[in-house]
Write an enzyme that holds these catalytic residues in place. Structure first.
Site, PDB file in Angstrom:
ATOM      1  N   ASP A 226      28.183  -1.348 -11.500  1.00 16.31           N
ATOM      2  CA  ASP A 226      29.528  -0.764 -11.593  1.00 16.31           C
ATOM      3  C   ASP A 226      30.132  -1.038 -12.971  1.00 16.31           C
ATOM      4  O   ASP A 226      29.916  -2.100 -13.544  1.00 16.31           O
ATOM      5  CB  ASP A 226      30.421  -1.375 -10.498  1.00 16.31           C
ATOM      6  CG  ASP A 226      31.656  -0.533 -10.230  1.00 16.31           C
ATOM      7  OD1 ASP A 226      31.766   0.559 -10.799  1.00 16.31           O
ATOM      8  OD2 ASP A 226      32.506  -0.987  -9.445  1.00 16.31           O
ATOM      9  N   HIS A 359      31.162  10.003  -5.306  1.00 14.18           N
ATOM     10  CA  HIS A 359      32.274   9.176  -5.808  1.00 14.18           C
ATOM     11  C   HIS A 359      32.506   9.387  -7.305  1.00 14.18           C
ATOM     12  O   HIS A 359      33.643   9.572  -7.739  1.00 14.18           O
ATOM     13  CB  HIS A 359      31.961   7.707  -5.495  1.00 14.18           C
ATOM     14  CG  HIS A 359      32.980   6.733  -5.976  1.00 14.18           C
ATOM     15  ND1 HIS A 359      34.253   6.677  -5.470  1.00 14.18           N
ATOM     16  CD2 HIS A 359      32.918   5.763  -6.927  1.00 14.18           C
ATOM     17  CE1 HIS A 359      34.939   5.711  -6.073  1.00 14.18           C
ATOM     18  NE2 HIS A 359      34.150   5.139  -6.969  1.00 14.18           N
TER      19      HIS A 359
HETATM   20 FE1  N7H Z   1      34.614   3.473  -8.139  1.00 21.09          FE
HETATM   21  N1  N7H Z   1      30.901   2.054  -5.513  1.00 21.09           N
HETATM   22  O1  N7H Z   1      29.978   1.313  -5.531  1.00 21.09           O
HETATM   23  O2  N7H Z   1      31.024   2.860  -4.573  1.00 21.09           O
HETATM   24  N2  N7H Z   1      32.635   3.301  -8.566  1.00 21.09           N
HETATM   25  N3  N7H Z   1      34.398   2.284  -6.531  1.00 21.09           N
HETATM   26  N4  N7H Z   1      36.623   3.579  -7.799  1.00 21.09           N
HETATM   27  N5  N7H Z   1      34.855   4.581  -9.831  1.00 21.09           N
HETATM   28  C1  N7H Z   1      32.000   3.807  -9.678  1.00 21.09           C
HETATM   29  O3  N7H Z   1      30.031   4.803 -13.286  1.00 21.09           O
HETATM   30  C2  N7H Z   1      33.239   1.773  -6.013  1.00 21.09           C
HETATM   31  C3  N7H Z   1      37.297   3.012  -6.756  1.00 21.09           C
HETATM   32  C4  N7H Z   1      36.057   5.123 -10.280  1.00 21.09           C
HETATM   33  O4  N7H Z   1      33.473   8.139 -15.116  1.00 21.09           O
HETATM   34  C5  N7H Z   1      30.619   3.464  -9.625  1.00 21.09           C
HETATM   35  O5  N7H Z   1      30.991   2.886 -13.721  1.00 21.09           O
HETATM   36  C6  N7H Z   1      33.552   0.924  -4.895  1.00 21.09           C
HETATM   37  C7  N7H Z   1      38.653   3.474  -6.719  1.00 21.09           C
HETATM   38  C8  N7H Z   1      35.849   5.807 -11.536  1.00 21.09           C
HETATM   39  O6  N7H Z   1      31.806   9.012 -14.024  1.00 21.09           O
HETATM   40  C9  N7H Z   1      30.432   2.747  -8.471  1.00 21.09           C
HETATM   41  C10 N7H Z   1      34.912   0.932  -4.741  1.00 21.09           C
HETATM   42  C11 N7H Z   1      38.785   4.325  -7.786  1.00 21.09           C
HETATM   43  C12 N7H Z   1      34.507   5.695 -11.815  1.00 21.09           C
HETATM   44  C13 N7H Z   1      31.694   2.652  -7.782  1.00 21.09           C
HETATM   45  C14 N7H Z   1      35.438   1.791  -5.763  1.00 21.09           C
HETATM   46  C15 N7H Z   1      37.506   4.356  -8.471  1.00 21.09           C
HETATM   47  C16 N7H Z   1      33.914   4.915 -10.735  1.00 21.09           C
HETATM   48  C17 N7H Z   1      29.538   3.856 -10.634  1.00 21.09           C
HETATM   49  C18 N7H Z   1      35.789   0.250  -3.743  1.00 21.09           C
HETATM   50  C19 N7H Z   1      39.980   5.118  -8.249  1.00 21.09           C
HETATM   51  C20 N7H Z   1      33.792   6.260 -13.035  1.00 21.09           C
HETATM   52  C21 N7H Z   1      29.559   2.992 -11.870  1.00 21.09           C
HETATM   53  C22 N7H Z   1      35.404  -0.737  -2.981  1.00 21.09           C
HETATM   54  C23 N7H Z   1      40.933   5.537  -7.457  1.00 21.09           C
HETATM   55  C24 N7H Z   1      33.354   7.693 -12.810  1.00 21.09           C
HETATM   56  C25 N7H Z   1      30.258   3.611 -13.052  1.00 21.09           C
HETATM   57  C26 N7H Z   1      32.829   8.333 -14.094  1.00 21.09           C
HETATM   58  C27 N7H Z   1      32.574   4.569 -10.671  1.00 21.09           C
HETATM   59  C28 N7H Z   1      31.945   2.106  -6.497  1.00 21.09           C
HETATM   60  C29 N7H Z   1      36.755   2.098  -5.868  1.00 21.09           C
HETATM   61  C30 N7H Z   1      37.272   5.049  -9.636  1.00 21.09           C
HETATM   62  C31 N7H Z   1      29.072   2.157  -8.074  1.00 21.09           C
HETATM   63  C32 N7H Z   1      32.588   0.152  -4.019  1.00 21.09           C
HETATM   64  C33 N7H Z   1      39.714   3.062  -5.705  1.00 21.09           C
HETATM   65  C34 N7H Z   1      36.918   6.490 -12.370  1.00 21.09           C
END
Ligand code: N7H
Length: 496
Positions: A226, A359
C-alpha cells in the site's frame, strides 16, 4: 519570549531538531544514522534533500514551515495517535509554544536520516479544538467545520453503530501523531508530550499502530502493498515516477498554487488531515474470495480466489497492477517503482484487465477522466496498519476475534473535494461515472451497513456475473477531521 517565525524555522532546519532543548532528552543530540521510516521495495522514495530544496525554491515553498507527516506517505514503522481535549486553553497555548512547538517535526527534517528526530511529532486540531483556542476564522471547508460525526451518513457508515465512543462525543480537540522506528522512542516522546502539557489537556483516546512484520512490511492487513500510488507534491517532489500523479501544491497545502478557496493568511501551508479508524475483517475477506473464486480452466481454485481479490483492489499483493499483469501476480513488477504505477486504463478502455469498480480505479480513474490533470480529487495517504497479525485460531475459524485494520490518514487542502468526494461519490456510488451500475468499491465502498453489489466486470470470464457482498470487509470505527497547521501558525496564531 516571542520568536520570529522565520528565525525559528531556520533554527529548526539548521539543527534538524530543537527537541533537545525541551524534552526528547539527550538522545536527540545524537545524529541518526538510520531512518525512522521503512523502505519496502515498490513504494516511491522521498526526494533527495537537494532535489526537494530545489523544487521548494522554485515553488517558493518553505519546507521548514510544513509539518513533516504531510509529505512522507505510508512508510512509518511505529506510530501512536494521541487524541486529546483541551481543558485549560490559556495554559495549553503557553505550553504549546514553549514546550511542544520545539518538538514539532517539519518536512525539511525528514529528508535526511541525520536530521530526522528520534520521534516525529506532529499536531493537528479539529474545528472544536480551534474554537476551544478562541480561533473564529473560517477555514472554508464545510466538512471540517461540521466534523466527521456530522458526516457519518454522507460517508456511508451504518450510523455510528461501530464507532469508537471517543469519536462520537465531538470533544476531540486535537491529535498528536508520534512516529518512529521503535516503540521505545514513541513511548518516551509520548511521555514527554503529556508531561509537558500536564493538566491543560485530557487524553480522549489513543491508538497504537505499526508496520506489519517481516516480508509484509508496507502491506496492509489484507496482504496488499500500500502507498505505491501516493502522488508527488509539486514544490516538494518535481520528478514524479512514471504514472505517478504530480499534484499542484495547493491541492494538498492551503494557500498554495491551485487552492482557490479564501483562507485566513495563517492557514497557509497547513493541510486538512482526515483520520479514520478502519477495521478490516481479514479472515472474512479471504473466506469470501475462497468461496467465490474466478473459474478459469488453467487456474486452480486458490489462484481463482487470488485473482478475484486482486481485481477487487486493482493490484496484486506484491503491488503489481492487474492492468499490466491480469492473470497472476508478478513480484518483480510490484517491486519496480518505474513500472508498477505506469498505466492509465486507456487501452483497452474497458473492464477486461481492470474492473471499473476496483478500489484503485475508483479512487483515481486516470485516463478514464481524460488526463490526470483534470482530476482535482487527489489525497496524500499517510496511513499505517494497527492491530496484531491474524492468529491461527482466527485463520482456521475464518472469523475475526481481535481488532485490526488501518489507521487511515489522508491529507488534502479540501476535504469536500478530497476524502469526502472519493468515499461518497466514487467508492460508495454503484453508478460510477465511467459506466453506470458497475457497483460499489468491493473493499472500501460502504452502503450504511446494507449489502453492496458489483454488477458484471469483476469476473473477466463471465461479464454478466454479479456479486453480492452481504457483509462489509472494512468497518468504520469513526474518526475526526483535523487541520495540521504550519509551524508559523502554531507560533503566531494558535499559541498566541
Ligand atoms: Fe486505499 N486495500 O488494500 O484495499 N488502497 N485502502 N483508500 N487507496 C490502495 O496504489 C485500502 C482507502 C486510496 O492512485 C491500494 O498505493 C484499504 C480509503 C487511493 O491509483 C491498496 C483500506 C480511501 C489509492 C488499498 C483503504 C482510499 C489507494 C493500492 C481501508 C479514500 C491510490 C496501493 C481499510 C477515501 C489509487 C497504492 C491510485 C490505493 C487498500 C482505504 C484511497 C492495497 C485496506 C478510505 C487514492
Amino acid at each position: 519570549m516571542k520568536i520570529a517565525v522565520s528565525a525559528f524555522a531556520g533554527l529548526v532546519c539548521t539543527l534538524g531538531l530543537v527537541s533537545a532543548v525541551h524534552g526528547q532528552d539527550a538522545r536527540s543530540l545524537e545524529k541518526r544514522s538510520t531512518s525512522i521510516l521503512t523502505n519496502p521495495p515498490g513504494l516511491p522514495r522521498l526526494p533527495s534533500p537537494d532535489a526537494a530544496h530545489a523544487a521548494a525554491a522554485s515553488a517558493g515553498l518553505n519546507l521548514t514551515n510544513i509539518q513533516g507527516d504531510i509529505v512522507i506517505g505510508q512508510s512509518k514503522r511505529h506510530e501512536t495517535f494521541l487524541f486529546f481535549s483541551i481543558v485549560d486553553a490559556t495554559s495549553f497555548k503557553s505550553k504549546l509554544r514553549r514546550k511542544i512547538l520545539p518538538l514539532v517535526t517539519n518536512a525539511g527534517q525528514m529528508l535526511k536520516n541525520e536530521t530526522q528526530p528520534n520521534t516525529l511529532v506532529n499536531i493537528a486540531f479539529s474545528q472544536t479544538g480551534l474554537t476551544a483556542l478562541g480561533i473564529t476564522d473560517n477555514l472554508n471547508d464545510t466538512a471540517f467545520h461540521a466534523g466527521q460525526l456530522a458526516n457519518a451518513q454522507t460517508l456511508g457508515d451504518p450510523r455510528t453503530t461501530h464507532w469508537v465512543p471517543a469519536f462520537t462525543t465531538g470533544k476531540i480537540h486535537g491529535v498528536f501523531l508520534l512516529a518512529s522506528d521503535t516503540t521505545a522512542h514513541v513511548d518516551a516522546t509520548l511521555k514527554t508530550v503529556t508531561t509537558a502539557l500536564g493538566a491543560s489537556i485530557k487524553q480522549a483516546y489513543s491508538l497504537q499502530a505499526a508496520a506489519r512484520p517481516g516480508n509484509q512490511e508496507g502491506h496492509e492487513h489484507f496482504g496488499f502493498l500500500d502507498g505505491i500510488s501516493n502522488p508527488a507534491i509539486q514544490g516538494f517532489d518535481d520528478t514524479p515516477l512514471p504514472g505517478q500523479a504530480s499534484v499542484p501544491t495547493g491541492e494538498i497545502l492551503l494557500g498554495e498554487q491551485n487552492d482557490n478557496q479564501i483562507r485566513p493568511d495563517w492557514a497557509k501551508d497547513g493541510s486538512f488531515l482526515v483520520f479514520r479508524q478502519l477495521q478490516q475483517l481479514v479472515p472474512e475477506f479471504h473466506k469470501y474470495l475462497t468461496d467465490n473464486p474466478i473459474v478459469e480452466p488453467h487456474l486452480t481454485r486458490a489462484q481463482g480466489a487470488d485473482l478475484l481479490g486482486a481485481r477487487m483492489i486493482g493490484r496484486w499483493p506484491s503491488g503489481a497492477p492487474v492492468f499490466l499483469s491480469p492473470l497472476a501476480d508478478d513480484p518483480k513488477l510490484g517491486a519496480d517503482v518505474h513500472r508498477n504505477n505506469n498505466f492509465t486504463y486507456a487501452a483497452p478502455n474497458n473492464a477486461t484487465l481492470c474492473p471499473f469498480n476496483a478500489h484503485i480505479r475508483k479512487n483515481r480513474p486516470r485516463a478514464d477522466l481524460g488526463t490526470d490533470a483534470k482530476n482535482p480529487h487527489h489525497i496524500v495517504r499517510g496511513s499505517i496498519p494497527y492491530g496484531p497479525e491474524v492468529t491461527p485460531g482466527e485463520a482456521s475459524s475464518q472469523t475475526t476475534r481481535v481488532e485490526r485494520g488501518m489507521a487511515f490518514v489522508a491529507y488534502q487542502s479540501n476535504i469536500v473535494a478530497g476524502f469526502q468526494f472519493l468515499q461518497q461519490t466514487w467508492l460508495n456510488n454503484p453508478n460510477f461515472f465511467i459506466k453506470n451500475t458497475t457497483g460499489f468499491d468491493p473493499v472500501v465502498g460502504a452502503n450504511h451497513g446494507a449489502a453492496r453489489w458489483s454488477e458484471g466486470n469483476l469476473d473477466p470470464t463471465n461479464p454478466t456475473r454479479n456479486f453480492t457482498l452481504v457483509n462489509d470487509f472494512v468497518i468504520s470505527r469513526g474518526g475526526e477531521y483535523f487541520f495540521s497547521p504550519s509551524l508559523s501558525a502554531i507560533a503566531d496564531k494558535l499559541s498566541a
